[in-house]
Design a protein around this motif. Structure first.
Motif, PDB file in Angstrom:
ATOM      1  N   MET A   1       0.822  -1.196   0.000  1.00 27.76           N
ATOM      2  CA  MET A   1       0.000   0.000   0.000  1.00 27.76           C
ATOM      3  C   MET A   1       0.864   1.256   0.000  1.00 27.76           C
ATOM      4  O   MET A   1       0.593   2.216  -0.729  1.00 27.76           O
ATOM      5  CB  MET A   1      -0.898  -0.023   1.235  1.00 27.76           C
ATOM      6  CG  MET A   1      -1.990   0.989   1.207  1.00 27.76           C
ATOM      7  SD  MET A   1      -3.034   0.764   2.640  1.00 27.76           S
ATOM      8  CE  MET A   1      -2.082   1.628   3.850  1.00 27.76           C
ATOM      9  N   LYS A   2       1.924   1.229   0.823  1.00 31.07           N
ATOM     10  CA  LYS A   2       2.794   2.414   0.893  1.00 31.07           C
ATOM     11  C   LYS A   2       3.511   2.647  -0.426  1.00 31.07           C
ATOM     12  O   LYS A   2       3.627   3.785  -0.892  1.00 31.07           O
ATOM     13  CB  LYS A   2       3.811   2.242   2.020  1.00 31.07           C
ATOM     14  CG  LYS A   2       3.211   2.473   3.390  1.00 31.07           C
ATOM     15  CD  LYS A   2       4.267   2.327   4.457  1.00 31.07           C
ATOM     16  CE  LYS A   2       3.669   2.472   5.841  1.00 31.07           C
ATOM     17  NZ  LYS A   2       4.619   2.026   6.873  1.00 31.07           N
ATOM     18  N   THR A   3       3.986   1.554  -1.031  1.00 31.19           N
ATOM     19  CA  THR A   3       4.630   1.692  -2.340  1.00 31.19           C
ATOM     20  C   THR A   3       3.648   2.263  -3.350  1.00 31.19           C
ATOM     21  O   THR A   3       3.988   3.149  -4.133  1.00 31.19           O
ATOM     22  CB  THR A   3       5.127   0.317  -2.837  1.00 31.19           C
ATOM     23  OG1 THR A   3       5.770  -0.343  -1.755  1.00 31.19           O
ATOM     24  CG2 THR A   3       6.080   0.459  -3.989  1.00 31.19           C
ATOM     25  N   ALA A   4       2.408   1.745  -3.307  1.00 30.25           N
ATOM     26  CA  ALA A   4       1.386   2.213  -4.249  1.00 30.25           C
ATOM     27  C   ALA A   4       1.126   3.707  -4.064  1.00 30.25           C
ATOM     28  O   ALA A   4       1.006   4.455  -5.039  1.00 30.25           O
ATOM     29  CB  ALA A   4       0.096   1.428  -4.058  1.00 30.25           C
TER      30      ALA A   4
ATOM     31  N   SER B   1       2.816  -2.955 -15.453  1.00 27.65           N
ATOM     32  CA  SER B   1       3.259  -4.335 -15.287  1.00 27.65           C
ATOM     33  C   SER B   1       2.545  -4.883 -14.060  1.00 27.65           C
ATOM     34  O   SER B   1       2.033  -4.126 -13.240  1.00 27.65           O
ATOM     35  CB  SER B   1       4.767  -4.381 -15.082  1.00 27.65           C
ATOM     36  OG  SER B   1       5.093  -3.731 -13.875  1.00 27.65           O
ATOM     37  N   SER B   2       2.524  -6.197 -13.913  1.00 25.20           N
ATOM     38  CA  SER B   2       1.717  -6.770 -12.831  1.00 25.20           C
ATOM     39  C   SER B   2       2.264  -6.387 -11.455  1.00 25.20           C
ATOM     40  O   SER B   2       1.540  -6.410 -10.467  1.00 25.20           O
ATOM     41  CB  SER B   2       1.655  -8.281 -12.964  1.00 25.20           C
ATOM     42  OG  SER B   2       2.972  -8.789 -12.935  1.00 25.20           O
ATOM     43  N   THR B   3       3.538  -6.007 -11.371  1.00 25.50           N
ATOM     44  CA  THR B   3       4.098  -5.680 -10.058  1.00 25.50           C
ATOM     45  C   THR B   3       3.995  -4.199  -9.728  1.00 25.50           C
ATOM     46  O   THR B   3       4.165  -3.808  -8.582  1.00 25.50           O
ATOM     47  CB  THR B   3       5.585  -6.079  -9.988  1.00 25.50           C
ATOM     48  OG1 THR B   3       6.238  -5.571 -11.138  1.00 25.50           O
ATOM     49  CG2 THR B   3       5.734  -7.578  -9.924  1.00 25.50           C
ATOM     50  N   PHE B   4       3.717  -3.365 -10.750  1.00 20.69           N
ATOM     51  CA  PHE B   4       3.646  -1.938 -10.494  1.00 20.69           C
ATOM     52  C   PHE B   4       2.221  -1.535 -10.134  1.00 20.69           C
ATOM     53  O   PHE B   4       1.289  -1.800 -10.889  1.00 20.69           O
ATOM     54  CB  PHE B   4       4.116  -1.149 -11.726  1.00 20.69           C
ATOM     55  CG  PHE B   4       4.044   0.331 -11.531  1.00 20.69           C
ATOM     56  CD1 PHE B   4       5.042   1.001 -10.851  1.00 20.69           C
ATOM     57  CD2 PHE B   4       2.959   1.056 -12.001  1.00 20.69           C
ATOM     58  CE1 PHE B   4       4.966   2.363 -10.652  1.00 20.69           C
ATOM     59  CE2 PHE B   4       2.873   2.424 -11.796  1.00 20.69           C
ATOM     60  CZ  PHE B   4       3.885   3.075 -11.123  1.00 20.69           C
ATOM     61  N   GLU B   5       2.072  -0.929  -8.958  1.00 22.92           N
ATOM     62  CA  GLU B   5       0.725  -0.566  -8.510  1.00 22.92           C
ATOM     63  C   GLU B   5       0.638   0.916  -8.153  1.00 22.92           C
ATOM     64  O   GLU B   5       1.594   1.490  -7.644  1.00 22.92           O
ATOM     65  CB  GLU B   5       0.352  -1.364  -7.263  1.00 22.92           C
ATOM     66  CG  GLU B   5       0.026  -2.811  -7.532  1.00 22.92           C
ATOM     67  CD  GLU B   5      -0.309  -3.539  -6.249  1.00 22.92           C
ATOM     68  OE1 GLU B   5      -1.328  -4.240  -6.222  1.00 22.92           O
ATOM     69  OE2 GLU B   5       0.450  -3.399  -5.274  1.00 22.92           O
ATOM     70  N   THR B   6      -0.513   1.516  -8.428  1.00 22.14           N
ATOM     71  CA  THR B   6      -0.813   2.817  -7.844  1.00 22.14           C
ATOM     72  C   THR B   6      -1.920   2.591  -6.824  1.00 22.14           C
ATOM     73  O   THR B   6      -2.461   1.489  -6.728  1.00 22.14           O
ATOM     74  CB  THR B   6      -1.294   3.828  -8.904  1.00 22.14           C
ATOM     75  OG1 THR B   6      -2.498   3.334  -9.486  1.00 22.14           O
ATOM     76  CG2 THR B   6      -0.252   4.055  -9.968  1.00 22.14           C
ATOM     77  N   LEU B   7      -2.250   3.659  -6.102  1.00 16.00           N
ATOM     78  CA  LEU B   7      -3.270   3.527  -5.065  1.00 16.00           C
ATOM     79  C   LEU B   7      -4.576   2.978  -5.650  1.00 16.00           C
ATOM     80  O   LEU B   7      -5.198   2.085  -5.075  1.00 16.00           O
ATOM     81  CB  LEU B   7      -3.502   4.894  -4.419  1.00 16.00           C
ATOM     82  CG  LEU B   7      -4.069   4.865  -3.002  1.00 16.00           C
ATOM     83  CD1 LEU B   7      -3.227   4.002  -2.097  1.00 16.00           C
ATOM     84  CD2 LEU B   7      -4.155   6.274  -2.459  1.00 16.00           C
ATOM     85  N   SER B   8      -4.976   3.501  -6.829  1.00 11.20           N
ATOM     86  CA  SER B   8      -6.227   3.055  -7.444  1.00 11.20           C
ATOM     87  C   SER B   8      -6.214   1.556  -7.712  1.00 11.20           C
ATOM     88  O   SER B   8      -7.150   0.846  -7.359  1.00 11.20           O
ATOM     89  CB  SER B   8      -6.467   3.773  -8.769  1.00 11.20           C
ATOM     90  OG  SER B   8      -6.644   5.129  -8.560  1.00 11.20           O
ATOM     91  N   THR B   9      -5.147   1.080  -8.351  1.00 14.43           N
ATOM     92  CA  THR B   9      -5.130  -0.338  -8.706  1.00 14.43           C
ATOM     93  C   THR B   9      -4.996  -1.194  -7.451  1.00 14.43           C
ATOM     94  O   THR B   9      -5.551  -2.283  -7.376  1.00 14.43           O
ATOM     95  CB  THR B   9      -4.000  -0.673  -9.700  1.00 14.43           C
ATOM     96  OG1 THR B   9      -2.748  -0.409  -9.081  1.00 14.43           O
ATOM     97  CG2 THR B   9      -4.137   0.120 -10.966  1.00 14.43           C
ATOM     98  N   TYR B  10      -4.257  -0.692  -6.440  1.00  8.81           N
ATOM     99  CA  TYR B  10      -4.139  -1.440  -5.189  1.00  8.81           C
ATOM    100  C   TYR B  10      -5.507  -1.564  -4.522  1.00  8.81           C
ATOM    101  O   TYR B  10      -5.918  -2.658  -4.131  1.00  8.81           O
ATOM    102  CB  TYR B  10      -3.139  -0.762  -4.242  1.00  8.81           C
ATOM    103  CG  TYR B  10      -3.150  -1.380  -2.865  1.00  8.81           C
ATOM    104  CD1 TYR B  10      -2.484  -2.580  -2.620  1.00  8.81           C
ATOM    105  CD2 TYR B  10      -3.851  -0.793  -1.816  1.00  8.81           C
ATOM    106  CE1 TYR B  10      -2.515  -3.174  -1.369  1.00  8.81           C
ATOM    107  CE2 TYR B  10      -3.889  -1.372  -0.566  1.00  8.81           C
ATOM    108  CZ  TYR B  10      -3.221  -2.571  -0.350  1.00  8.81           C
ATOM    109  OH  TYR B  10      -3.267  -3.152   0.886  1.00  8.81           O
TER     110      TYR B  10
END
Lengths: 263, 285
Positions: B78-81, B230-239
């Motif tokens: 979540m923090k990364t996102a 990519s499947s490992t890259f997330e933003t808050l929305s996708t998370y």
């Protein structure tokens, strides 16, 4: 003396190139996949387009259009009076309150959607069509209020005073003077609500428990495996977008379209 | 109301009715506002509860402790996102502001025909449904065999937002007197320094509002990111979307995070409006 004369119009080049490569060229791919077979000797075909006219997808389209209209209508009925009251000079807090209506737009829409889901859950309301519609109204209402509000602020107050002086009761003033003058705001508000409520899937899927497939859902379901079909759905949708663009051009000054005046 | 006393008594009934109308209208506005804020305020209040659901409120700061100290996988994600969202937002809006401003300046210097063409073309991405833009871009990246990553997301966000910047800078340019720019060129300024020293200061407010708009659109975006990451890259929305299915709304550390986002936005708006009022008052003097 200089061979190359720098013209000011050349400055638009990076912008135009970026939009061409990363927007218009990709859009051609939608056109390409919608009319081409996927298999090795790629041929022109109408099969994806005809597939869209099979019952599942036609139903999806009709459902999206119907509920898109419904959400837009509810937003208009709820939002117009809000915009009207906010635009009144006699409502001294109007300028501050309108900021409170903008604020939710800065909170991620999925946070707002899930907050609403929590609320439904704790009130014991089962998810379904009704909650999905409520969620879309909840998320998109500010998009309706703001364009109408800005249009109402611009209305020449003398026209309203004139109709009052000529003896029109308040309700007639609203109906015959204010309402017709605010049509551009109504149109852009309706478009800003109708388009996303037709194409969303995040809100409708989350708040309906997954039983409410709109056009967005249909594109999402096919975008990995069936490019032709998802492109064909997109093509049909583009027709609606084109129509809405024409409507908007008819009612607005060209450079005052969406966005700009909002923030 | 001053007006009332001045008007003849014949019309006092009219003004009484208008007053009642205003009260009704005000109450309606407050009601809608309350409905709009109930879910958000509930999240703020219940971020301080560890009871399940809204029915049993039990005061606890456990959610905040989890948000700030937990090193569990989902909190780290979540923090990364969140960080990704902010970085993508800032970088893409910066690029979009540069591109959009150059676009507006160039467009403003064009003759009528190409200007109208570019202006109309700029409206297409604005009107287009995000999901179609996202789908098209995904096909494009798959076709040219570029792996989807943070960069493809950035490219998509810049393409999506730069027309908005262009349209918010353009009105400023129309108001400004271009002969100053021409004069600077005649006096030997290079086009670049004339752009930076003459045009940019003039259109700066438009650039700022364009940047703010681009940033808002970027951090709120879900579909363009979802289709082009990519499947490992997330933003808050996708998370959040990945956490949404089958649960009773916001859970665990997402509650205090949402509360903090709300309070940050609120504080930002309050400060902005106080500053604006100060400026307006100073201008009046």
């Amino acid at each position: 003396m200089k061979k190359f004369k720098m013209k000011r119009s050349y400055l638009a080049l990076p912008y135009a190139v970026w939009l061409t490569i990363f927007f218009f060229v990709p859009m051609l791919f939608i056109l390409f996949y919608a009319f081409m077979t996927k298999e090795a000797p790629q041929e022109f075909t109408f099969k994806h387009i005809t597939a869209v006219f099979s019952s599942t997808y036609v139903q999806g389209f009709l459902r999206s259009i119907f509920y898109g209209f419904l959400v837009t209508l509810i937003c208009l009925i709820l939002g117009y009076p809000v915009a009207y009251v906010l635009s009144q000079k006699r409502f001294k807090l109007g300028g501050i309150v309108v900021v409170l209506f903008i604020l939710p737009m800065w909170i991620n829409f999925l946070i707002r959607t899930l907050a609403l889901k929590s609320l439904f859950y704790s009130l014991g309301i089962a998810l379904g069509k009704g909650t999905a519609i409520a969620g879309m109204v909840y998320d998109f209402l500010p998009f309706m209020i703001l364009p109408i509000y800005t249009t109402l602020l611009k209305i020449d107050k003398n026209l309203i005073e004139a109709s009052e002086d000529l003896g029109a009761p308040p309700f007639t003033v609203i109906l015959k003077t204010v309402l017709p003058l605010s049509v551009p705001g109504i149109i852009s508000g309706c478009l800003m609500v109708f388009m996303p409520s037709m194409s969303t899937y995040a809100i409708s899927d989350t708040l309906s428990g997954g039983n409410f497939p709109l056009i967005g859902t249909l594109i999402r379901l096919n975008y990995n495996n069936n490019w032709g079909l998802s492109s064909a759905i997109a093509i049909i949708m583009l027709i609606f977008i084109f129509i809405s663009m024409l409507i908007s051009y008819k009612f607005n000054d060209k450079e005052e379209l969406k966005g700009g005046g909002l923030w | 109301m001053k007006k009332d006393s001045k008007k003849p008594s014949l019309k006092s009934d009219f003004y009484k009715k208008r007053k009642i109308g205003l009260y009704l209208g005000k109450s309606y506005v407050w009601l809608i506002l309350a409905l709009l804020y109930v879910p958000i305020l509930m999240i703020v209040v219940y971020s301080f509860s560890d009871g399940a659901g809204f029915a049993n409120f039990r005061f606890s700061t456990a959610n905040f402790t989890e948000l700030f100290t937990s090193d569990s996988d989902s909190v780290q994600r979540m923090k990364t996102a969140l960080l990704n969202t902010v970085v993508i937002g800032l970088v893409s809006s910066l690029f979009a502001t540069v591109l959009g401003t150059l676009g507006a300046v160039g467009l403003n210097g064009m003759s009528k025909k190409p200007r109208n063409v570019l202006l109309n073309l700029s409206n297409v991405p604005i009107f287009n449904a995000d999901i179609i833009t996202a789908l098209a871009l995904m096909f494009f990246f798959l076709f040219i065999k570029v792996d989807r990553s943070v960069f493809t997301v950035l490219i998509g966000h810049i393409a999506m937002t730069c027309p908005y910047v262009m349209l918010s800078v353009l009105p400023r340019l129309k108001q400004m007197n271009m002969s100053v720019y021409e004069a600077a060129l005649d006096l030997g300024a290079t086009p670049f320094s004339a752009l930076i020293k003459i045009i940019v200061p003039e259109v700066f407010p438009g650039m700022v509002s364009g940047f703010a708009l681009a940033f808002t659109l970027s951090i709120d975006d879900f579909i363009i990111t979802q289709f082009n990451r990519s499947s490992t890259f997330e933003t808050l929305s996708t998370y959040i979307y990945s956490q949404a299915a089958g649960k009773a709304g916001l859970s665990g550390a997402l509650k205090p995070l949402s509360a903090l986002i709300f309070l940050t936005v609120l504080a930002g708006l309050v400060i902005y409006n106080i500053q604006k009022n100060k400026k307006a008052k100073a201008a009046k003097r």
